[in-house]
Scaffold this active site. Structure first.
Site, PDB file in Angstrom:
ATOM      1  N   HIS A 128       4.461   3.510   3.352  1.00 44.51           N
ATOM      2  CA  HIS A 128       4.846   3.421   1.838  1.00 44.51           C
ATOM      3  C   HIS A 128       3.312   3.636   0.880  1.00 44.51           C
ATOM      4  O   HIS A 128       3.921   3.733  -0.178  1.00 44.51           O
ATOM      5  CB  HIS A 128       5.375   1.923   1.781  1.00 44.51           C
ATOM      6  CG  HIS A 128       4.244   0.925   2.021  1.00 44.51           C
ATOM      7  ND1 HIS A 128       3.976   0.392   3.321  1.00 44.51           N
ATOM      8  CD2 HIS A 128       3.586   0.160   1.334  1.00 44.51           C
ATOM      9  CE1 HIS A 128       3.171  -0.554   3.126  1.00 44.51           C
ATOM     10  NE2 HIS A 128       2.774  -0.896   1.998  1.00 44.51           N
ATOM     11  N   ASP A 129       2.426   3.377   1.506  1.00 44.92           N
ATOM     12  CA  ASP A 129       1.320   3.644   0.531  1.00 44.92           C
ATOM     13  C   ASP A 129       0.447   4.769   0.898  1.00 44.92           C
ATOM     14  O   ASP A 129      -0.733   4.724   0.593  1.00 44.92           O
ATOM     15  CB  ASP A 129       0.373   2.183   0.581  1.00 44.92           C
ATOM     16  CG  ASP A 129       0.707   1.120  -0.381  1.00 44.92           C
ATOM     17  OD1 ASP A 129       1.502   1.529  -1.224  1.00 44.92           O
ATOM     18  OD2 ASP A 129       0.395   0.031  -0.248  1.00 44.92           O
ATOM     19  N   LYS A 183      -2.016   6.477  -1.640  1.00 45.99           N
ATOM     20  CA  LYS A 183      -3.461   5.915  -1.831  1.00 45.99           C
ATOM     21  C   LYS A 183      -4.351   6.693  -1.145  1.00 45.99           C
ATOM     22  O   LYS A 183      -5.458   6.522  -1.578  1.00 45.99           O
ATOM     23  CB  LYS A 183      -3.425   4.501  -1.551  1.00 45.99           C
ATOM     24  CG  LYS A 183      -2.730   3.550  -2.262  1.00 45.99           C
ATOM     25  CD  LYS A 183      -2.923   2.156  -1.768  1.00 45.99           C
ATOM     26  CE  LYS A 183      -2.106   1.092  -2.572  1.00 45.99           C
ATOM     27  NZ  LYS A 183      -2.106  -0.299  -2.095  1.00 45.99           N
ATOM     28  N   HIS A 191       0.007   6.794  -7.329  1.00 42.57           N
ATOM     29  CA  HIS A 191       0.184   6.881  -5.828  1.00 42.57           C
ATOM     30  C   HIS A 191       1.574   7.267  -5.059  1.00 42.57           C
ATOM     31  O   HIS A 191       1.879   7.585  -4.122  1.00 42.57           O
ATOM     32  CB  HIS A 191      -0.732   5.799  -5.308  1.00 42.57           C
ATOM     33  CG  HIS A 191       0.314   4.589  -4.902  1.00 42.57           C
ATOM     34  ND1 HIS A 191       0.058   3.431  -5.724  1.00 42.57           N
ATOM     35  CD2 HIS A 191       1.065   3.983  -3.819  1.00 42.57           C
ATOM     36  CE1 HIS A 191       1.042   2.331  -5.283  1.00 42.57           C
ATOM     37  NE2 HIS A 191       1.343   2.806  -4.167  1.00 42.57           N
ATOM     38  N   HIS A 194       8.842   2.115  -3.683  1.00 41.42           N
ATOM     39  CA  HIS A 194       8.595   0.726  -3.145  1.00 41.42           C
ATOM     40  C   HIS A 194       8.348  -0.061  -4.371  1.00 41.42           C
ATOM     41  O   HIS A 194       8.106  -1.128  -4.157  1.00 41.42           O
ATOM     42  CB  HIS A 194       7.884   0.733  -2.055  1.00 41.42           C
ATOM     43  CG  HIS A 194       6.633   1.125  -2.157  1.00 41.42           C
ATOM     44  ND1 HIS A 194       6.277   2.454  -2.173  1.00 41.42           N
ATOM     45  CD2 HIS A 194       5.303   0.441  -2.226  1.00 41.42           C
ATOM     46  CE1 HIS A 194       4.816   2.445  -2.381  1.00 41.42           C
ATOM     47  NE2 HIS A 194       4.169   1.226  -2.563  1.00 41.42           N
TER      48      HIS A 194
END
Length: 395
Positions: A252-253, A256, A281, A307
């Site tokens: 989900h990240d 970044k 991001h 998200h």
């Protein structure tokens, strides 16, 4: 997903295919009944009774699989084959040589299950049904629509032996076809499992790299994956999809990776300009995963993009309510829960009680009320995961 669960999934799919075949048989019976009624050469009452009995038997698998949803039951395939054999027995009893080709039907149905023992047991059951049919033909001729034989000798030579030959011959062929296909399916399952494990490892590796940029280990992504499993199961998803969803949630990240360390690790509040960069991001994550093949990566792309969306439309991209994919709404709750309870360089972790109250307070605002209801029902499981996978700082 493991080998046994994958085999159960395949059997479940075959059960649904078999139920569909039974619907086709019902249509065939209605056409046959109409044809025999039109030529007007047979007893109408017997035709009606035969057709109704066969329709009733054919409806049993449809009831079990499509209505009662027992497609995953171990015994469903035995019920389906038994019904198939019974229909064949009724038709060959009443129509005799006209129904000869139907003795192949149970063998064909059994071969769908890729089980050699099942082929043999179906063959034995079919032979028994032919014997019963022969006995009925000789002793109860008054209930037979198409009367061909009156003695056991006639029926043995002209009916039973040809049926036995057809059943044994086709069973022999089906046995070796199924044996070959079963081996190939086992190999394909093994290959698929290896591919999935490799995909999981790749997802975890990239996810951990993105977390390490924030001076944390991968405990955050592990917990989010476990929380996602909890809400995925509570939402009614099957275990295979839950497993894929949890793997996708780890990514989900991933966006970044494209954000500078100065912004990610800044101990004080971000400026408006820095916050806009941080928000990007989600778009970076979507772009990184856009051309990655496979269902897991497709789910990961959706989650990476959405998200941070809010139920009230005040999220990063302004998506609102049902515009946000349900899986993203699930991961949103999981991500926020973990972010609040986890300790960061710029904050201390919240207590479980305060986190719970904060998330409940934002039901219908930041979060989907349906997902929050599931969160409340499964909060004890969330706490268990939080205790099981604590944070480990990198110094």
């Amino acid at each position: 997903m493991d080998k046994q669960s994958e085999k159960r999934r395949i059997i479940s799919e075959v059960n649904r295919v078999s139920a569909k075949c039974m619907r086709i048989i019902m249509y065939f019976l209605l056409v046959l009944f109409s044809f025999m009624l039109i030529i007007d050469r047979y007893d109408t009452n017997l035709l009606v009774i035969m057709t109704l009995i066969c329709l009733f038997i054919a409806f049993i698998p449809i009831l079990i699989v499509n209505i009662l949803k027992f497609d995953k039951s171990h015994f469903t395939k035995y019920i389906i084959i038994t019904c198939t054999v019974l229909i064949t027995m009724v038709l060959i009893t009443e129509l005799s040589t006209f129904a000869y080709p139907l003795v192949l039907f149970p063998i064909l149905m059994a071969s769908l299950y890729y089980n050699r023992t099942f082929i043999l047991s179906t063959s034995l059951l079919s032979i028994i049904s032919v014997v019963i049919s022969a006995i009925i033909k000789v002793n109860y001729g008054n209930i037979i629509i198409h009367k061909d034989y009156t003695t056991y000798e006639d029926i043995l030579i002209h009916f039973s032996i040809p049926c036995f030959f057809i059943i044994i011959f086709m069973s022999f062929i089906a046995f070796f076809i199924v044996d070959r296909n079963a081996t190939m399916i086992d190999r394909n399952i093994d290959t698929a499992l290896i591919t999935i494990e490799n995909e999981k490892g790749l997802c975890y590796a990239f996810s951990e790299i993105s977390e390490n940029k924030s001076k944390l280990t991968g405990e955050h992504i592990k917990r989010v994956a476990e929380y996602t499993k909890i809400l995925g199961r509570a939402s009614g998803f099957d275990e295979e999809y839950v497993d894929k969803l949890a793997t996708a949630a780890m990514m989900h990240d991933i966006g970044k990776l494209m954000i500078s360390d100065e912004i990610l690790d800044k101990p004080s509040k971000l400026t408006d300009e820095e916050y806009e960069i941080m928000k990007s991001h989600v778009l970076y994550g979507e772009a990184l995963l856009e051309k990655c093949p496979g269902e897991v990566m497709h789910l990961a792309r959706i989650i990476a993009k959405e998200h941070h969306e809010r139920w009230d439309g005040k999220g990063y991209l302004g998506l609102k309510g049902e515009e946000i994919a349900y899986i993203s709404r699930i991961v949103s709750v999981c991500d926020v829960f973990d972010a609040l309870t986890a300790e960061r360089m710029y904050k201390k972790g919240w207590s479980l009680e305060d986190t719970f109250n904060e998330i409940i307070k934002n039901s219908g605002k930041q979060f989907d009320p349906k997902v929050i209801k599931l969160f409340i029902q499964n909060f004890d499981k969330f706490k268990a995961v939080r205790d099981k996978i604590p944070d480990m700082k990198i110094y």
